[in-house]
Design an enzyme around this catalytic site. Structure first.
Site, PDB file in Angstrom:
ATOM      1  CG  HIS A  56      -0.133  -0.072   2.516  1.00  0.00           C
ATOM      2  ND1 HIS A  56       0.396  -1.259   2.994  1.00  0.00           N
ATOM      3  CD2 HIS A  56       0.245   0.895   3.393  1.00  0.00           C
ATOM      4  CE1 HIS A  56       1.037  -1.007   4.122  1.00  0.00           C
ATOM      5  NE2 HIS A  56       0.971   0.287   4.391  1.00  0.00           N
ATOM      6  CB  THR A  59       5.648   6.979  -3.919  1.00  0.00           C
ATOM      7  OG1 THR A  59       5.846   7.240  -2.529  1.00  0.00           O
ATOM      8  CG2 THR A  59       4.877   8.115  -4.556  1.00  0.00           C
ATOM      9  NE  ARG A  60       6.227  -0.022  -1.714  1.00  0.00           N
ATOM     10  CZ  ARG A  60       5.176   0.421  -1.034  1.00  0.00           C
ATOM     11  NH1 ARG A  60       4.858   1.691  -1.052  1.00  0.00           N
ATOM     12  NH2 ARG A  60       4.440  -0.423  -0.322  1.00  0.00           N
ATOM     13  CE  LYS A 278       7.488   6.642   0.368  1.00  0.00           C
ATOM     14  NZ  LYS A 278       6.366   5.723   0.077  1.00  0.00           N
ATOM     15  CG  HIS A 282      16.654  -1.288   3.235  1.00  0.00           C
ATOM     16  ND1 HIS A 282      15.406  -1.664   2.792  1.00  0.00           N
ATOM     17  CD2 HIS A 282      17.511  -2.219   2.742  1.00  0.00           C
ATOM     18  CE1 HIS A 282      15.511  -2.767   2.081  1.00  0.00           C
ATOM     19  NE2 HIS A 282      16.775  -3.137   2.034  1.00  0.00           N
ATOM     20  CB  CYS A 325       5.027  -0.353   5.079  1.00  0.00           C
ATOM     21  SG  CYS A 325       4.877  -1.301   3.551  1.00  0.00           S
ATOM     22  CE  LYS A 358      13.606  -1.184  -6.925  1.00  0.00           C
ATOM     23  NZ  LYS A 358      13.489  -1.943  -5.661  1.00  0.00           N
TER      24      LYS A 358
HETATM   25  C1  FAD Z   1       8.006   1.065   3.654  1.00  0.00           C
HETATM   26  C2  FAD Z   1       8.288   0.235   2.437  1.00  0.00           C
HETATM   27  C3  FAD Z   1       8.973   0.815   1.373  1.00  0.00           C
HETATM   28  C4  FAD Z   1       9.277   0.070   0.246  1.00  0.00           C
HETATM   29  N1  FAD Z   1       9.913   0.665  -0.782  1.00  0.00           N
HETATM   30  C5  FAD Z   1      10.128  -0.010  -1.914  1.00  0.00           C
HETATM   31  C6  FAD Z   1      10.661   0.660  -3.030  1.00  0.00           C
HETATM   32  O1  FAD Z   1      10.928   1.855  -2.978  1.00  0.00           O
HETATM   33  N2  FAD Z   1      10.837  -0.047  -4.173  1.00  0.00           N
HETATM   34  C7  FAD Z   1      10.535  -1.367  -4.245  1.00  0.00           C
HETATM   35  O2  FAD Z   1      10.744  -1.959  -5.308  1.00  0.00           O
HETATM   36  N3  FAD Z   1      10.012  -2.035  -3.205  1.00  0.00           N
HETATM   37  C8  FAD Z   1       9.789  -1.382  -2.051  1.00  0.00           C
HETATM   38  N4  FAD Z   1       9.213  -1.996  -0.983  1.00  0.00           N
HETATM   39  C9  FAD Z   1       8.937  -3.431  -1.055  1.00  0.00           C
HETATM   40  C10 FAD Z   1       7.639  -3.765  -1.734  1.00  0.00           C
HETATM   41  O3  FAD Z   1       6.632  -2.851  -1.399  1.00  0.00           O
HETATM   42  C11 FAD Z   1       7.280  -5.206  -1.351  1.00  0.00           C
HETATM   43  O4  FAD Z   1       8.360  -6.055  -1.738  1.00  0.00           O
HETATM   44  C12 FAD Z   1       6.016  -5.684  -2.013  1.00  0.00           C
HETATM   45  O5  FAD Z   1       4.966  -4.792  -1.777  1.00  0.00           O
HETATM   46  C13 FAD Z   1       5.659  -7.072  -1.502  1.00  0.00           C
HETATM   47  O6  FAD Z   1       4.439  -7.441  -2.083  1.00  0.00           O
HETATM   48  P1  FAD Z   1       3.712  -8.811  -1.746  1.00  0.00           P
HETATM   49  O7  FAD Z   1       2.631  -8.915  -2.745  1.00  0.00           O
HETATM   50  O8  FAD Z   1       4.716  -9.890  -1.618  1.00  0.00           O
HETATM   51  O9  FAD Z   1       3.135  -8.621  -0.258  1.00  0.00           O
HETATM   52  P2  FAD Z   1       1.753  -7.924   0.281  1.00  0.00           P
HETATM   53  O10 FAD Z   1       1.571  -6.606  -0.364  1.00  0.00           O
HETATM   54  O11 FAD Z   1       1.828  -7.952   1.745  1.00  0.00           O
HETATM   55  O12 FAD Z   1       0.650  -8.888  -0.263  1.00  0.00           O
HETATM   56  C14 FAD Z   1       0.335 -10.119   0.337  1.00  0.00           C
HETATM   57  C15 FAD Z   1      -1.157 -10.220   0.360  1.00  0.00           C
HETATM   58  O13 FAD Z   1      -1.538 -11.523   0.739  1.00  0.00           O
HETATM   59  C16 FAD Z   1      -2.709 -11.440   1.509  1.00  0.00           C
HETATM   60  N5  FAD Z   1      -2.851 -12.667   2.275  1.00  0.00           N
HETATM   61  C17 FAD Z   1      -1.984 -13.155   3.184  1.00  0.00           C
HETATM   62  N6  FAD Z   1      -2.441 -14.290   3.728  1.00  0.00           N
HETATM   63  C18 FAD Z   1      -3.626 -14.560   3.131  1.00  0.00           C
HETATM   64  C19 FAD Z   1      -4.579 -15.580   3.280  1.00  0.00           C
HETATM   65  N7  FAD Z   1      -4.412 -16.574   4.172  1.00  0.00           N
HETATM   66  N8  FAD Z   1      -5.692 -15.559   2.511  1.00  0.00           N
HETATM   67  C20 FAD Z   1      -5.884 -14.541   1.614  1.00  0.00           C
HETATM   68  N9  FAD Z   1      -5.001 -13.518   1.459  1.00  0.00           N
HETATM   69  C21 FAD Z   1      -3.891 -13.531   2.201  1.00  0.00           C
HETATM   70  C22 FAD Z   1      -2.438 -10.202   2.362  1.00  0.00           C
HETATM   71  O14 FAD Z   1      -3.587  -9.684   2.958  1.00  0.00           O
HETATM   72  C23 FAD Z   1      -1.797  -9.275   1.368  1.00  0.00           C
HETATM   73  O15 FAD Z   1      -2.717  -8.460   0.714  1.00  0.00           O
HETATM   74  C24 FAD Z   1       8.886  -1.279   0.170  1.00  0.00           C
HETATM   75  C25 FAD Z   1       8.188  -1.866   1.234  1.00  0.00           C
HETATM   76  C26 FAD Z   1       7.878  -1.120   2.353  1.00  0.00           C
HETATM   77  C27 FAD Z   1       7.124  -1.755   3.480  1.00  0.00           C
HETATM   78  O1  YCP Z   2      13.654  -0.984  -3.290  1.00  0.00           O
HETATM   79  C1  YCP Z   2      13.961   0.197  -3.170  1.00  0.00           C
HETATM   80  O2  YCP Z   2      14.368   0.832  -4.148  1.00  0.00           O
HETATM   81  C2  YCP Z   2      13.828   0.855  -1.821  1.00  0.00           C
HETATM   82  C3  YCP Z   2      14.957   1.760  -1.527  1.00  0.00           C
HETATM   83  C4  YCP Z   2      16.175   1.074  -1.054  1.00  0.00           C
HETATM   84  C5  YCP Z   2      15.901   0.112  -0.006  1.00  0.00           C
HETATM   85  C6  YCP Z   2      14.816  -0.802  -0.377  1.00  0.00           C
HETATM   86  N1  YCP Z   2      13.637  -0.136  -0.806  1.00  0.00           N
END
Ligand code: FAD
Ligand code: YCP
Length: 396
Positions: A56, A59-60, A278, A282, A325, A358
């Site tokens: 959520h 931005t990323r 923001k 890390h 997050c 990304k």
């Molecule tokens: C503060 C922060 C900054 C970041 N910055 C960057 C960035 O700048 N660039 C970048 O590339 N990446 C960044 N990231 C990383 C990136 O956002 C994550 O790697 C990515 O969002 C992971 O996605 P996901 O789908 O694996 O997890 P999630 O988004 O957590 O999705 C998992 C989903 O599964 C659902 N779920 C879990 N269990 C069940 C179940 N039993 N039944 C049904 N649904 C379920 C959850 O509710 C959730 O919606 C950042 C992350 C954070 C927290």
């Molecule tokens: O994936 C990214 O780009 C951001 C910044 C660097 C650290 C990890 N999250």
């Protein structure tokens, strides 16, 4: 309206693939499956959109600057696939800003970044101290620091991206059921998942459950070394609004090895909340995904406050706003993209360790390829589960 029993009857065996978790990885995986004519069900425990996982926020960062070639190489196609989704949905998802990579010139990590940029011929600019002061007058470059800008980098509009991928998936006939939590998984040549709304069956299952991955994988007899950490997402107020604004050309940045900080510090220009920049650390403190609000540790905020007062004098050194997050972190901070070791029709995409957003378009493509038994488009050896097993054996 169907009763749960009728729905179960109607849906059994009905899908080619079920994806569990509609974060960015599950949403892009479902989108890729639908493009490959797979009848796909995407299950999400919360009502969409939600802010309880990792995907959520507005931005990323997207960048080619990485310490390892295998990430930089995958980024080429990521940019293309992000642009493709922009066209398909007529939505702006990317804004180019560049990313400044800055750190002690002799630091090992800083050198890894600069070497990867050079080897992969990523368009960059190197700034001397004088150029840095002219270009970024409101940021400090310490003596002994180097500064490179990866000019391909920028900001991805995260919430918008999830909406776009999910919407396009549905327009291709994909089914999303939100507010439906998977409670159990029964592996087999047809995989059955149990939810409060009934059972769903499919030829293959893809687990993209983010911080809840360990709970789900326990139903399949697999335990991976994943740690969930809470990240304080801090926004810092500009003393003069716009000083670090996206419209004035301030880039994203990645500060390697600043004093007192074990992990990188990163920032994005003020954009989503005008006047607020923001900047995050890390790493965070261990938490449980359903209890993260109980985690009140502020060590990261103290590290960031010190960084801001030393390096960004145009910002107030206390955060104006803190959101939260989660990261799901593997021991080596590389993703897990693999088949289940005992059930080859269960595919796992977890452990994105705070840098997976990304990559979502290519992650989706790879998880789709694995579920279809195709040869993956990239060498997946850095992402295999096997790497943990050998670690465990060698420590015996
Ligand atoms: C503060 C922060 C900054 C970041 N910055 C960057 C960035 O700048 N660039 C970048 O590339 N990446 C960044 N990231 C990383 C990136 O956002 C994550 O790697 C990515 O969002 C992971 O996605 P996901 O789908 O694996 O997890 P999630 O988004 O957590 O999705 C998992 C989903 O599964 C659902 N779920 C879990 N269990 C069940 C179940 N039993 N039944 C049904 N649904 C379920 C959850 O509710 C959730 O919606 C950042 C992350 C954070 C927290
Ligand atoms: O994936 C990214 O780009 C951001 C910044 C660097 C650290 C990890 N999250």
């Amino acid at each position: 309206m169907h009763s749960p029993e009728q729905e179960t009857m109607a849906l059994q065996g009905d899908y080619d693939c079920i994806v569990v978790g509609a974060g960015v990885q599950g949403s892009f995986t479902a989108y890729q499956l639908a493009k490959n004519n797979q009848k796909t069900l995407l299950l999400e425990q919360f009502l969409l959109p939600h802010s309880r996982g990792s995907s959520h926020g507005q931005t990323r960062i997207i960048r080619k600057a990485y310490e390892q070639d295998f990430y930089t190489v995958m980024m080429e196609e990521c940019y293309q696939l992000w642009a493709q989704l922009e066209m398909e949905t007529n939505t702006t998802l990317f804004r180019r800003t560049g990313i400044l990579v800055k750190g002690p010139e002799d630091d090992k990590d800083f050198q890894l970044f600069t070497d990867t940029l050079r080897r992969n011929r990523v368009p960059t600019e190197t700034l001397t101290h004088d150029e840095f002061s002219r270009r970024l007058p409101h940021m400090v470059m310490m003596r002994g620091e180097g500064a490179r800008i990866d000019t391909t980098a920028g900001v991805l509009y995260a919430d918008r991206a999830l909406r776009a991928a999910q919407g396009y998936f549905q327009s291709l006939g994909g089914v999303i059921k939100d507010g439906v939590k998977v409670l159990n998984i029964q592996p087999g040549s047809t995989v059955t998942v149990t939810t409060a709304a009934g059972e769903y069956r499919a030829k293959s299952l893809i687990i993209t459950a983010g911080p809840w991955a360990s709970t789900l994988l326990s139903h399949t007899g697999l335990q991976l070394p994943l740690t969930v950490v809470k990240i304080n997402v801090c926004y810092w107020r500009e003393k003069v609004p716009g000083t670090y604004g996206v419209d004035t050309g301030f880039p994203c940045f990645l500060q390697i090895a600043s004093e007192g900080a074990e992990y990188h510090i990163y920032g994005l220009p003020s954009n989503e909340y005008p006047g607020l920049v923001k900047i995050c650390y890390h790493m965070g403190s261990d938490t449980e995904p359903d209890r993260r609000d109980r985690q009140k540790d502020q060590t990261d905020i103290r590290i960031l406050s010190r960084f801001v007062s030393l390096y960004l004098p145009g910002l107030e050194p206390e955060p104006a706003l803190v959101e939260s997050c989660m990261y799901t972190v593997t021991p080596d901070h590389h993703f897990v993209l693999d088949q289940h070791p005992s059930h080859r029709n269960i595919i796992i995409g977890v452990g994105f360790s705070g840098h997976g957003f990304k990559f979502a378009p290519v992650v989706g493509k790879l998880l789709c390829e694995l579920s279809l038994g195709k040869v993956p488009s990239y060498d997946l050896s850095p992402f295999r589960i096997q790497r943990f097993l050998s670690q465990m054996k060698s420590s015996l």
